[in-house]
Structure formats: C-alpha cells, structure tokens
Design a protein around this motif. Structure first.
Motif, PDB file in Angstrom:
ATOM      1  N   TYR A 332       0.834  -1.201   0.000  1.00 42.88           N
ATOM      2  CA  TYR A 332       0.000   0.000   0.000  1.00 42.88           C
ATOM      3  C   TYR A 332       0.871   1.255   0.000  1.00 42.88           C
ATOM      4  CZ  TYR A 332      -4.257  -2.629   0.962  1.00 42.88           C
ATOM      5  OH  TYR A 332      -5.334  -3.478   0.869  1.00 42.88           O
ATOM      6  N   ILE A 333       0.451   2.238  -0.783  1.00 44.00           N
ATOM      7  CA  ILE A 333       1.084   3.556  -0.751  1.00 44.00           C
ATOM      8  C   ILE A 333      -0.005   4.597  -0.568  1.00 44.00           C
ATOM      9  CG2 ILE A 333       3.063   2.896  -2.180  1.00 44.00           C
ATOM     10  CD1 ILE A 333       1.691   4.272  -4.541  1.00 44.00           C
ATOM     11  N   MET A 334       0.349   5.703   0.070  1.00 40.94           N
ATOM     12  CA  MET A 334      -0.608   6.803   0.279  1.00 40.94           C
ATOM     13  C   MET A 334      -0.305   7.913  -0.709  1.00 40.94           C
ATOM     14  SD  MET A 334      -1.446   9.068   3.724  1.00 40.94           S
ATOM     15  CE  MET A 334      -2.389   7.766   4.527  1.00 40.94           C
ATOM     16  N   MET A 335      -1.363   8.397  -1.361  1.00 46.13           N
ATOM     17  CA  MET A 335      -1.232   9.453  -2.365  1.00 46.13           C
ATOM     18  C   MET A 335      -2.054  10.670  -1.935  1.00 46.13           C
ATOM     19  SD  MET A 335       0.759   8.080  -4.644  1.00 46.13           S
ATOM     20  CE  MET A 335       0.604   9.300  -5.968  1.00 46.13           C
ATOM     21  N   LEU A 336      -1.552  11.836  -2.246  1.00 47.14           N
ATOM     22  CA  LEU A 336      -2.281  13.096  -2.074  1.00 47.14           C
ATOM     23  C   LEU A 336      -2.261  13.776  -3.433  1.00 47.14           C
ATOM     24  CD1 LEU A 336      -3.692  14.969   0.032  1.00 47.14           C
ATOM     25  CD2 LEU A 336      -1.514  16.184   0.201  1.00 47.14           C
ATOM     26  N   GLY A 337      -3.342  13.627  -4.187  1.00 44.51           N
ATOM     27  CA  GLY A 337      -3.307  14.067  -5.573  1.00 44.51           C
ATOM     28  C   GLY A 337      -2.323  13.210  -6.335  1.00 44.51           C
ATOM     29  N   ASP A 338      -1.328  13.845  -6.974  1.00 47.28           N
ATOM     30  CA  ASP A 338      -0.302  13.091  -7.694  1.00 47.28           C
ATOM     31  C   ASP A 338       0.996  12.975  -6.891  1.00 47.28           C
ATOM     32  OD1 ASP A 338       0.423  15.703  -7.777  1.00 47.28           O
ATOM     33  OD2 ASP A 338       0.834  15.792  -9.928  1.00 47.28           O
ATOM     34  N   ARG A 339       0.974  13.396  -5.610  1.00 46.93           N
ATOM     35  CA  ARG A 339       2.154  13.300  -4.759  1.00 46.93           C
ATOM     36  C   ARG A 339       2.060  12.078  -3.858  1.00 46.93           C
ATOM     37  NH1 ARG A 339       4.886  18.329  -4.020  1.00 46.93           N
ATOM     38  NH2 ARG A 339       4.760  19.436  -6.016  1.00 46.93           N
ATOM     39  N   GLN A 340       3.157  11.347  -3.755  1.00 43.96           N
ATOM     40  CA  GLN A 340       3.187  10.210  -2.842  1.00 43.96           C
ATOM     41  C   GLN A 340       3.566  10.695  -1.451  1.00 43.96           C
ATOM     42  OE1 GLN A 340       5.698   6.941  -3.962  1.00 43.96           O
ATOM     43  NE2 GLN A 340       5.389   5.849  -2.022  1.00 43.96           N
ATOM     44  N   ILE A 341       2.757  10.274  -0.483  1.00 41.03           N
ATOM     45  CA  ILE A 341       3.006  10.630   0.909  1.00 41.03           C
ATOM     46  C   ILE A 341       3.897   9.562   1.527  1.00 41.03           C
ATOM     47  CG2 ILE A 341       1.952  11.060   3.153  1.00 41.03           C
ATOM     48  CD1 ILE A 341       1.475  13.230   1.013  1.00 41.03           C
ATOM     49  N   VAL A 342       5.035   9.994   2.063  1.00 37.56           N
ATOM     50  CA  VAL A 342       5.994   9.045   2.638  1.00 37.56           C
ATOM     51  C   VAL A 342       6.064   9.159   4.153  1.00 37.56           C
ATOM     52  CG1 VAL A 342       7.365   8.955   0.533  1.00 37.56           C
ATOM     53  CG2 VAL A 342       7.897  10.679   2.273  1.00 37.56           C
ATOM     54  N   GLY A 343       5.356  10.114   4.713  1.00 40.78           N
ATOM     55  CA  GLY A 343       5.366  10.274   6.157  1.00 40.78           C
ATOM     56  C   GLY A 343       4.091  10.953   6.630  1.00 40.78           C
ATOM     57  N   LEU A 344       3.626  10.598   7.827  1.00 37.29           N
ATOM     58  CA  LEU A 344       2.437  11.214   8.407  1.00 37.29           C
ATOM     59  C   LEU A 344       2.699  11.381   9.901  1.00 37.29           C
ATOM     60  CD1 LEU A 344      -1.242  10.268   7.661  1.00 37.29           C
ATOM     61  CD2 LEU A 344      -0.469  10.593  10.007  1.00 37.29           C
ATOM     62  N   THR A 345       2.587  12.595  10.390  1.00 37.18           N
ATOM     63  CA  THR A 345       2.839  12.864  11.801  1.00 37.18           C
ATOM     64  C   THR A 345       1.643  13.557  12.429  1.00 37.18           C
ATOM     65  OG1 THR A 345       3.956  14.933  11.168  1.00 37.18           O
ATOM     66  CG2 THR A 345       5.347  13.005  11.571  1.00 37.18           C
ATOM     67  N   ASN A 410      -5.506   6.644   9.091  1.00 41.84           N
ATOM     68  CA  ASN A 410      -4.556   5.543   9.231  1.00 41.84           C
ATOM     69  C   ASN A 410      -3.227   6.015   9.827  1.00 41.84           C
ATOM     70  OD1 ASN A 410      -6.082   3.294   7.690  1.00 41.84           O
ATOM     71  ND2 ASN A 410      -6.097   5.010   6.233  1.00 41.84           N
ATOM     72  N   VAL A 411      -3.320   6.738  10.939  1.00 42.98           N
ATOM     73  CA  VAL A 411      -2.133   7.299  11.582  1.00 42.98           C
ATOM     74  C   VAL A 411      -1.349   6.180  12.263  1.00 42.98           C
ATOM     75  CG1 VAL A 411      -1.299   8.940  13.298  1.00 42.98           C
ATOM     76  CG2 VAL A 411      -3.331   9.480  11.933  1.00 42.98           C
ATOM     77  N   PRO A 412      -0.080   5.980  11.898  1.00 42.99           N
ATOM     78  CA  PRO A 412       0.696   4.885  12.506  1.00 42.99           C
ATOM     79  C   PRO A 412       1.160   5.189  13.919  1.00 42.99           C
ATOM     80  CG  PRO A 412       2.056   6.088  10.945  1.00 42.99           C
ATOM     81  CD  PRO A 412       0.675   6.668  10.841  1.00 42.99           C
ATOM     82  N   SER A 413       1.415   6.467  14.223  1.00 49.11           N
ATOM     83  CA  SER A 413       1.849   6.852  15.568  1.00 49.11           C
ATOM     84  C   SER A 413       1.623   8.347  15.759  1.00 49.11           C
ATOM     85  CB  SER A 413       3.334   6.522  15.794  1.00 49.11           C
ATOM     86  OG  SER A 413       4.152   7.335  14.966  1.00 49.11           O
ATOM     87  N   GLY A 441       0.971   3.786  17.531  1.00 49.69           N
ATOM     88  CA  GLY A 441       1.980   4.062  18.536  1.00 49.69           C
ATOM     89  C   GLY A 441       1.745   5.386  19.236  1.00 49.69           C
ATOM     90  N   VAL A 442       2.073   5.447  20.511  1.00 48.43           N
ATOM     91  CA  VAL A 442       1.897   6.675  21.297  1.00 48.43           C
ATOM     92  C   VAL A 442       3.243   7.053  21.901  1.00 48.43           C
ATOM     93  CG1 VAL A 442       0.731   7.751  23.249  1.00 48.43           C
ATOM     94  CG2 VAL A 442      -0.504   6.104  21.816  1.00 48.43           C
ATOM     95  N   LYS A 443       3.753   8.220  21.508  1.00 50.03           N
ATOM     96  CA  LYS A 443       5.011   8.722  22.041  1.00 50.03           C
ATOM     97  C   LYS A 443       4.731   9.874  22.995  1.00 50.03           C
ATOM     98  CE  LYS A 443       7.213   7.782  17.566  1.00 50.03           C
ATOM     99  NZ  LYS A 443       7.931   8.399  16.412  1.00 50.03           N
ATOM    100  N   GLU A 444       5.592  10.041  23.968  1.00 48.21           N
ATOM    101  CA  GLU A 444       5.454  11.131  24.931  1.00 48.21           C
ATOM    102  C   GLU A 444       6.620  12.099  24.768  1.00 48.21           C
ATOM    103  OE1 GLU A 444       4.887   9.665  28.865  1.00 48.21           O
ATOM    104  OE2 GLU A 444       3.736   7.922  28.174  1.00 48.21           O
TER     105      GLU A 444
END
Length: 549
Positions: A332-345, A410-413, A441-444
């Motif tokens: 699976y890859i995440m796309m935003l329009g024609d841009r590939q999203i490689v990170g989500l924070t 689909n936030v991983p952390s 994941g939950v970071k402090e």
C-alpha cells in the motif's frame, strides 16, 4: 446666535487662519455633521484629522452650550492635545468671538463652555482610554487613535482596551453618539469590529487605486499609475516615468515595463492631497516606514500590524484534496493528488493541566518525498479528556475524538506533549485505542525549551521556502466575528517577544512538522554530480619491490 453648518463653520475658521482647504476636508465636515449614532472616520497620517476634530468640537459647543463631549485618546497626554486644540479654536473663531462663546471655567482635562448649566460633567472631558471615567456622562464620546501599539501589543492589552471601550455604553446618555477616529495597527483591528457593528464609515486612503507585484520586470494594471514605488524602508525609491519604467496602453489595461528587475513594486493612482504630499514628501515617508505593514496600515488603511509578521499565513499554499491509499507492487502507498506521501505525523498538545491554555490542539501533517509538509488538519478537541460508562469502559472524551482522526487517516503513531498533564493523557489514549481495537503508537514528549523559539525554528523556514501547504479545512473555519480562521489569526498575531499568547495550534503544528525527518526530494537523486576537472599534480606511478626477508 446664527446657526451654521459645520462645513461653513470650518471654512470661516480656515479663512481666518489663511488656510488652503482641500475638497476632501469638506467631505469630512459633511460626514461629521451627520454620522448617526455610531461613526468611523479613517484618514491617512498627516491629512488634518486632529485639526478637523478640534474645529468640530468647537462647532458642537458653539451650537449648544449644554453639549457634553468625552474625548478619549490612547493616553491622557494625547487626549489633552485635543482639549487644548478645541480651546484654541473657541478663542480664535470669529463666530465664537462674535456671540461671546468662550471657555468659562475648568482645567485642561475638564472644562466648561460659557452658558453650560452642568456642574459635574465638563463640556470637554479629555482622558486616556485606559483611565477611569466610570462616573462620567456625555452626549458624544470620541475615541481618537485609541488603538496604538502600546495598548494592543499583547492579548491581555487588547482585551483590556475592549473592556474599557465597553464601559462607554453606560457613560453615553441615551440618544447620544459615539465616534471612532484613527488608523489600524493590527490584523485584529478595533476598527474592523466597529465596521461590523454597522457604523457609518468614511475611509479615506492616500491612494484610491493600488496594486502590488513581487519580482517583476513588467506587469499589467487596470489603471494608469501616477506613482510607482520600489521597495520599502532604506531600499525604497520613487520611480520616474520614461526613465525607470515605460507605460504602454493595451486596450483597457496598461502594461508597465521596467528597466531592471524589482523585488517589490507598488502601483498607485493620484494621491488624496497632492498639493501637500509632493513626490519628495512621499518618497521620504516611504523610506521612513520600516515595514510594508506600517505603510499599508498608516496610509492605505489596511488592517495590519505596524511591525513585521514573522509567520505570515498567506505564504502557505492552499489545497483541498484528501489522501487515499493505493496498492502497487504488492504494498500500500498513500497518495495526495499526484504526490506520494511518505510520512504522516500527528501531535496532540492537551490543554488540561496547563495555565493560560484553553485549546486542546491536534495537528496532522503529511510529508511527501519532495520535502513538502501538508498541514492537513488542525482540530481543537473539546470536553473531558476521557469519559467512562457505569462499568468503567472508555466511551468518549477528547481521546475518543482523537481515535476518530487516527482511524480516518490511518495514523501509525502520534506524539503527545506531556507538559502540564503528566502521564494521564497518554495512558487514557492507550486505553481508548485498545477499546477501539486501533493499532497506533503513542510517544510522549516533554518540552523544556523556549516555546516561541521552537515554533519559529520549525515553521519559519518552510513558510519562507514555500514548503508548507495548508488544507482548506484549516482555512475555511473562521471564528465567530472574525474574517479568518483561528489558526490564521494566531499566525499573524504571533510575536516571539511575548511569552503568553494564543499559540496552541502553532505549537502542535511545529511539533508535527519536526517529528518527521527532512527529505531532500527524489528529484535531486536523479541529477548527476558535475565533477570538476582534477587540476592537482601527482607523482605519477612508481613500481617498488618489497623484500621482507
């Protein structure tokens, strides 16, 4: 006593003083004579606003010796200038001399006109807007330049100013008038609020028509410019027609071509008072304005702060598409329009447990492989941090709202700033995630450094580089009574020198931006390095036999 209009009263005094009167001064006279219960007069600096107001006050006292005016300025000292100016007009005006209208008693702060029967409240009562005038009464209240950098520099100062102004409602005699006069000094200008209240307005700008361009060698305008400025402050220059630029008419438009590239160009029509504001005078004033905001607010009446805006939200690039998942090459890859999203924070900055914090802010930022950061959501969580049912199961609260966002995108952390709230929020969120069967994941994070410095370091670079984009959901949610969203307002008003200010949204955004590593972008990996010729000498090749026996 002969009753005359204010315009006639003004012209008589102007003739006695041997003044040349521009046409717009008479327009101001007509406005002041009948501005209704609430009026707003805005004029550029140096265009005679204070002088006209002094003559207006004298005219009101000439027409009725029972008229009570409360004149409030930014300070007692500023208000005293209007009192002194009105007193001088009363002493010198031919009609006042003819009919025996004069100052009867009182001091500069409060004095009575001849014939006044009020023994408590002066005909002119001049005080600073932050001074105590609770016991005063007036038929007319004037607020003359009450918005100044000194009393709007912090949220607390702005709130104090608005509180003092609200007291005027109880001071004004029923059926009285309230007038605001001045120039804006901030985006969140008092005068913008007055307009929304339905005030009758007269807003005069130094130049009626204006256009601004950046980094241009030529541009198009729908009017033939009379003045063209390049730059601001010590780089400012008034350009000369047919010398620094040339104008060609193209149908209804005008094409302006410059002899050199200019990083900033302002086009203007004829000025409001060309006889007084000559080319030399305007060139000097342009150079003496430290920032564009100062020029725009004091001469063009735009609601902007006098100083620089460190975090200008207008530099963010808006977009409106949503991310989606696509399966390619067995993954699976995440796309935003024609841009590939490689990170989500995602960063959550809870308000619970903090002093002077009222927004539990969540920022969601997407990152592509070109290094662009997309401010996709900015949400203020509401209510209790966590709520339970009768059996102790988590069923709601801020952590439940946060789980909705995590599940939707689909936030991983995510990272939680634990300042103030301790370990309560992370534990509550982990419980909610477990109840919802969501893997995340939950970071402090406990921050101890200077918050303003942290915000600037995270956001100023991407803003200036065009690498910070913003979703329309962040833009299109204006606060009640405001023209822009809470986030935009907080960015414009952000002042690094102020410790306590509304910055929860900016703090969560800064954290989300820096939680992902910087990427140089795949476009750079496609470029071959340009290898320079090796010009250094060498000793050539040498063969040597080694004998270790």
């Amino acid at each position: 006593m002969i009753k005359v209009s204010f315009a006639a009263f003004f012209l008589i005094y102007a003739e006695a003083m041997n003044w040349d009167v521009p046409d717009f001064h008479l327009d101001v006279c007509d406005f002041l004579e009948d501005y209704g219960p609430l009026g707003l007069l805005m004029m550029p600096r140096g265009h005679g606003k204070s002088t006209i107001l002094d003559i207006y006050n004298a005219w009101k006292l000439y027409c009725s010796n029972e008229h009570l005016i409360l004149h409030q300025a930014a300070t007692d000292k500023d208000a005293a200038k209007a009192s002194r100016g009105t007193e001088q007009v009363v002493e010198k005006h031919p009609l006042c001399q003819l009919f025996g209208v004069h100052k009867a008693r009182g001091e500069l702060q409060k004095w009575w006109i001849s014939g006044s029967s009020d023994v408590r409240h002066g005909s002119i009562h001049a005080r600073g807007v932050l001074s105590n005038v609770t016991g005063a009464r007036a038929n007319e209240i004037q607020n003359d330049d009450v918005e100044m950098p000194s009393n709007i520099g912090t949220p607390e100062a702005r709130e104090k100013l608005r509180y003092r102004l609200s007291e005027q409602t109880h001071i004004l005699i029923p059926g009285g008038q309230k007038l605001f006069v001045g120039t804006p000094h901030t985006h969140d200008s008092l005068y913008t609020q007055i307009q929304k209240l339905g005030a009758r307005c007269m807003i005069l700008r130094m130049f009626e028509k204006e256009k601004r361009f950046e980094n241009v060698t030529e541009c198009l305008s729908d009017f033939d410019p009379v003045y063209i400025f390049s730059g601001i402050s010590n780089t400012a220059r008034l350009l000369k027609r047919d010398q620094d630029y040339f104008v060609h008419k193209l149908g209804a438009a005008f094409k302006i071509m410059f002899k050199e590239t200019h990083y900033l160009i302002d086009l203007y029509s004829e000025s409001l008072w060309p006889e007084r504001f000559t080319d030399t005078e305007m060139d000097k004033r342009r150079k003496e304005c430290r920032t564009l905001n100062e020029w725009d607010s004091q001469y063009q009446m735009h609601a902007k702060p006098v100083g620089d805006v460190r975090l200008d939200p207008d530099k963010m690039i808006p977009y409106e598409c949503e991310p989606f998942l696509r399966r390619a090459n067995g993954k699976y890859i995440m796309m935003l329009g024609d841009r590939q999203i490689v990170g989500l924070t995602m960063r959550w900055d809870p308000s619970s447990g903090k002093l002077k914090s009222d927004i539990s802010s969540v920022a969601l930022v997407l990152h592509d492989d070109f290094g662009v950061k997309y401010w996709h959501r900015s949400v203020a969580l509401t209510g209790e941090v966590v709520t339970h049912d009768a059996h102790g199961n988590i069923t709601g609260g801020q952590v439940w709202q946060l789980c909705d966002l995590i599940e939707q995108f689909n936030v991983p952390s995510l990272t939680i700033e634990t300042n103030g709230i301790g370990n309560f929020a992370p534990a509550a969120l982990k419980g909610a995630l477990k109840a919802r069967r969501i893997r995340c994941g939950v970071k402090e994070q406990h921050n101890t450094g200077n918050k303003n410095k942290r915000i600037l370091e995270a956001l100023e670079g991407p803003l200036m580089s065009g690498l910070l984009w913003v979703h329309t959901s962040v833009i299109d949610t204006p606060e009640e009574g405001e023209n822009s969203s809470r986030q935009y307002k907080n960015m414009r008003m952000f002042n690094p020198a102020i410790t306590e200010q509304p910055d929860d949204d900016l703090d969560s955004l800064a954290g989300a931006v820096t939680d992902s590593p910087e990427r140089i972008g795949k476009i750079h990996r496609q470029n071959e390095a340009n290898e320079s010729p090796n010009w250094r000498t060498n000793g050539g090749e040498v063969e040597a036999a080694l004998d270790f026996d």
